[in-house]
Design a protein around this motif. Structure first.
Motif, mmCIF file in Angstrom:
data_model
loop_
_atom_site.group_PDB
_atom_site.id
_atom_site.type_symbol
_atom_site.label_atom_id
_atom_site.label_comp_id
_atom_site.label_asym_id
_atom_site.label_seq_id
_atom_site.Cartn_x
_atom_site.Cartn_y
_atom_site.Cartn_z
ATOM 1 N N PRO A 279 0.838 -1.196 0.000
ATOM 2 C CA PRO A 279 0.000 0.000 0.000
ATOM 3 C C PRO A 279 0.872 1.245 0.000
ATOM 4 C CG PRO A 279 0.112 -0.900 2.192
ATOM 5 C CD PRO A 279 0.858 -1.860 1.301
ATOM 6 N N GLY A 280 0.300 2.375 -0.454
ATOM 7 C CA GLY A 280 1.084 3.598 -0.579
ATOM 8 C C GLY A 280 1.643 4.060 0.756
ATOM 9 N N PRO A 281 2.935 3.873 1.014
ATOM 10 C CA PRO A 281 3.521 4.314 2.274
ATOM 11 C C PRO A 281 3.904 5.789 2.212
ATOM 12 C CG PRO A 281 5.161 3.171 0.969
ATOM 13 C CD PRO A 281 3.902 3.183 0.163
ATOM 14 N N ALA A 282 4.583 6.265 3.214
ATOM 15 C CA ALA A 282 5.068 7.644 3.229
ATOM 16 C C ALA A 282 6.049 7.851 2.079
ATOM 17 C CB ALA A 282 5.731 7.946 4.561
ATOM 18 N N LEU A 283 6.237 9.124 1.712
ATOM 19 C CA LEU A 283 7.116 9.443 0.592
ATOM 20 C C LEU A 283 8.522 8.912 0.814
ATOM 21 C CD1 LEU A 283 6.087 13.088 -0.370
ATOM 22 C CD2 LEU A 283 5.656 10.985 -1.646
ATOM 23 N N GLU A 284 8.993 8.965 2.053
ATOM 24 C CA GLU A 284 10.339 8.472 2.346
ATOM 25 C C GLU A 284 10.462 6.994 1.981
ATOM 26 O OE1 GLU A 284 8.406 10.131 4.301
ATOM 27 O OE2 GLU A 284 9.447 11.909 5.043
ATOM 28 N N ALA A 285 9.400 6.220 2.275
ATOM 29 C CA ALA A 285 9.434 4.790 1.957
ATOM 30 C C ALA A 285 9.356 4.563 0.448
ATOM 31 C CB ALA A 285 8.286 4.078 2.657
ATOM 32 N N VAL A 286 8.558 5.382 -0.261
ATOM 33 C CA VAL A 286 8.501 5.269 -1.721
ATOM 34 C C VAL A 286 9.867 5.564 -2.328
ATOM 35 C CG1 VAL A 286 7.449 6.169 -3.823
ATOM 36 C CG2 VAL A 286 6.051 5.853 -1.773
ATOM 37 N N ALA A 287 10.527 6.597 -1.831
ATOM 38 C CA ALA A 287 11.866 6.931 -2.325
ATOM 39 C C ALA A 287 12.837 5.788 -2.069
ATOM 40 C CB ALA A 287 12.360 8.209 -1.655
ATOM 41 N N GLU A 288 12.722 5.167 -0.911
ATOM 42 C CA GLU A 288 13.609 4.038 -0.589
ATOM 43 C C GLU A 288 13.332 2.862 -1.510
ATOM 44 O OE1 GLU A 288 16.609 1.909 1.183
ATOM 45 O OE2 GLU A 288 16.130 4.037 1.411
ATOM 46 N N GLN A 289 12.049 2.575 -1.777
ATOM 47 C CA GLN A 289 11.712 1.482 -2.683
ATOM 48 C C GLN A 289 12.265 1.726 -4.082
ATOM 49 O OE1 GLN A 289 7.460 1.125 -2.674
ATOM 50 N NE2 GLN A 289 7.359 0.123 -0.669
ATOM 51 N N LEU A 290 12.161 2.957 -4.561
ATOM 52 C CA LEU A 290 12.560 3.253 -5.928
ATOM 53 C C LEU A 290 14.069 3.315 -6.097
ATOM 54 C CD1 LEU A 290 9.952 6.017 -6.901
ATOM 55 C CD2 LEU A 290 10.029 3.664 -7.710
ATOM 56 N N TYR A 291 14.731 3.976 -5.155
ATOM 57 C CA TYR A 291 16.135 4.304 -5.371
ATOM 58 C C TYR A 291 17.079 3.661 -4.365
ATOM 59 C CZ TYR A 291 13.603 7.786 -8.057
ATOM 60 O OH TYR A 291 12.729 8.398 -8.922
ATOM 61 N N GLY A 292 16.649 3.503 -3.129
ATOM 62 C CA GLY A 292 17.530 2.928 -2.119
ATOM 63 C C GLY A 292 18.857 3.658 -2.087
ATOM 64 N N GLY A 293 19.927 2.906 -2.045
ATOM 65 C CA GLY A 293 21.257 3.516 -2.073
ATOM 66 C C GLY A 293 21.915 3.430 -3.430
ATOM 67 N N ALA A 294 21.129 3.067 -4.457
ATOM 68 C CA ALA A 294 21.711 2.907 -5.793
ATOM 69 C C ALA A 294 22.016 4.256 -6.416
ATOM 70 C CB ALA A 294 20.751 2.118 -6.688
ATOM 71 N N ALA A 295 22.900 4.225 -7.404
ATOM 72 C CA ALA A 295 23.213 5.447 -8.137
ATOM 73 C C ALA A 295 22.001 5.878 -8.959
ATOM 74 C CB ALA A 295 24.415 5.212 -9.054
ATOM 75 N N ALA A 296 21.944 7.149 -9.281
ATOM 76 C CA ALA A 296 20.826 7.682 -10.060
ATOM 77 C C ALA A 296 20.781 7.013 -11.431
ATOM 78 C CB ALA A 296 20.981 9.184 -10.219
#
Length: 391
Positions: A279-296
């Motif tokens: 389910p749609g979590p907070a924006l911080e969690a969405v950012a972590e799901q999408l990018y994590g620690g990976a390079a842009a």
């Protein structure tokens, strides 16, 4: 400067998460809502956006484009140079309160914002893909129109205007028209510089439940035709990975189909497929799901180049990388020193490289996402002394 244009279903949430991710890396970031009449991004952020940037988090400011204000500002800027025209016609200029936005005002507001933001990263919750491509293609099209209607040669002849008018027997354009053309050309050049910069990319968002691969290919081809760089595709609101093992047979089967569909899409793409999950979590969690620690994500390179095969086949080949292009939707027309290329609903006039202007088109082929146009040197136009080796 890094400019990321996020477009598609769910672009507002993905754009907000993307901006927050860059801000948390310590980069000054600006998040801009463009063509968001129902204020979806306002709801995502929980704050009301205006055309005045406000701080949302550390290193992150947010704002929205304001079409009416941009339109009024453009008219105000032209009022001085349009004054003589109104006087000549006996017309009364409109008061600012009377001005209402015209079609295309949103596109102009977006282009204005692209050339005025000075943060390290600009993330735009952009219009739908077709509208975005049209907006980003607008500076090149308008610059072409200006060059045809008021070419540089006529500007260079401003000092001779009275003499030319007397000799030709027709009035020459007034000074205010040249001044308006100069200002417009400068603004268009600034917008094109941002759009064509290596750091400007497009990030497409699709709903994970129904990615519509055929539509995505057409959008991909439209971006490639206008040399717009795609850096990633985001599958938004996918089912949780654990759903494939659910005790509910319907949910498990649906999750497996979605997983397999996204795997097929990822195999077809030449850019990363990023995934956010329900389910749609907070924006911080969405950012972590999408990018994590990976390079842009980095945009794939699709060069256009001319291959010299004069010695072997008497041909010059112009290779245009158009990933996603469908031969059934391809249209090609040679028009003077330009090649008109149409792909479905997208169309662009491409100036021919200098060498190809001395040639005739002898054929074309679309293979593996690359359009190859064959040119044969015209012996009447080709430099003398070089025709002996052709063919």
């Amino acid at each position: 400067m890094r400019t990321i244009l996020v477009s598609g279903d769910g672009a507002e949430e993905v754009a907000a998460a993307t901006a927050l991710h860059h801000a948390r890396q310590g980069l000054t970031t600006h998040l801009l809502a463009a063509d968001d009449p129902h204020r979806v991004l306002d709801d995502v952020l929980g704050t009301r956006l205006t055309d005045q940037a406000v701080r949302y988090a550390d290193a992150l400011t947010v704002a929205r484009t304001d079409g009416p204000s941009a339109f009024r500002a453009a008219i105000d800027g032209l009022s001085g140079v349009l004054g003589p025209a109104f006087d000549l016609l006996g017309a009364t200029p409109l008061d600012p309160e009377e001005l209402t936005p015209l079609p295309g005002t949103g596109q102009l507001a977006l282009l204005r914002s692209l050339r005025t933001v000075r943060d390290q990263v600009l993330v735009v919750a952009a219009p739908r893909p077709a509208e975005l491509i049209a907006a980003l293609a607008l500076p090149e099209q308008l610059d072409r129109y200006l060059a045809r209607l008021l070419p540089e040669q006529r500007q260079a002849a401003r000092a001779l205007r009275p003499l030319l008018a007397a000799v030709a027997g027709v009035p020459m354009p007034a000074e205010w028209l040249f001044e308006a053309r100069t200002r417009a050309a400068a603004a268009l050049a600034e917008a094109r510089a941002v759009i064509e910069a290596p750091g400007t990319t497009v990030r497409l968002v699709v709903q994970a439940a129904a990615p519509r691969a055929a539509e995505l290919r057409r959008i991909r081809a439209g971006l490639a035709l206008h040399r717009l760089r795609l850096d990633a595709v985001v599958a938004h609101r996918a089912l949780p990975a654990a759903a494939t093992g659910s005790a509910d047979p319907w949910l498990a089967a649906h999750a497996v189909r979605e997983r397999d569909t996204l795997a097929e899409l990822a195999a077809e793409l030449d850019v990363p497929l990023l995934t956010s999950r329900q389910p749609g979590p907070a924006l911080e969690a969405v950012a972590e799901q999408l990018y994590g620690g990976a390079a842009a994500p980095q945009a794939a390179e699709h060069p256009w180049w001319v291959e010299d095969r004069l010695a072997e086949d008497g041909l010059l080949l112009w290779h245009l990388a158009l990933p996603g292009a469908d031969r059934a939707e391809l249209e090609l027309v040679r028009r003077g020193d330009e090649l008109v290329v149409g792909l479905g609903g997208y169309r662009r006039l491409l100036p021919l490289p200098a060498a190809l202007r001395r040639c005739t088109v002898s054929g074309a082929a679309l293979t593996d996402g690359t359009l190859t146009v064959r040119f044969t040197p015209d012996r009447d136009l080709w430099p003398r002394g070089l025709t002996e080796g052709i063919g």
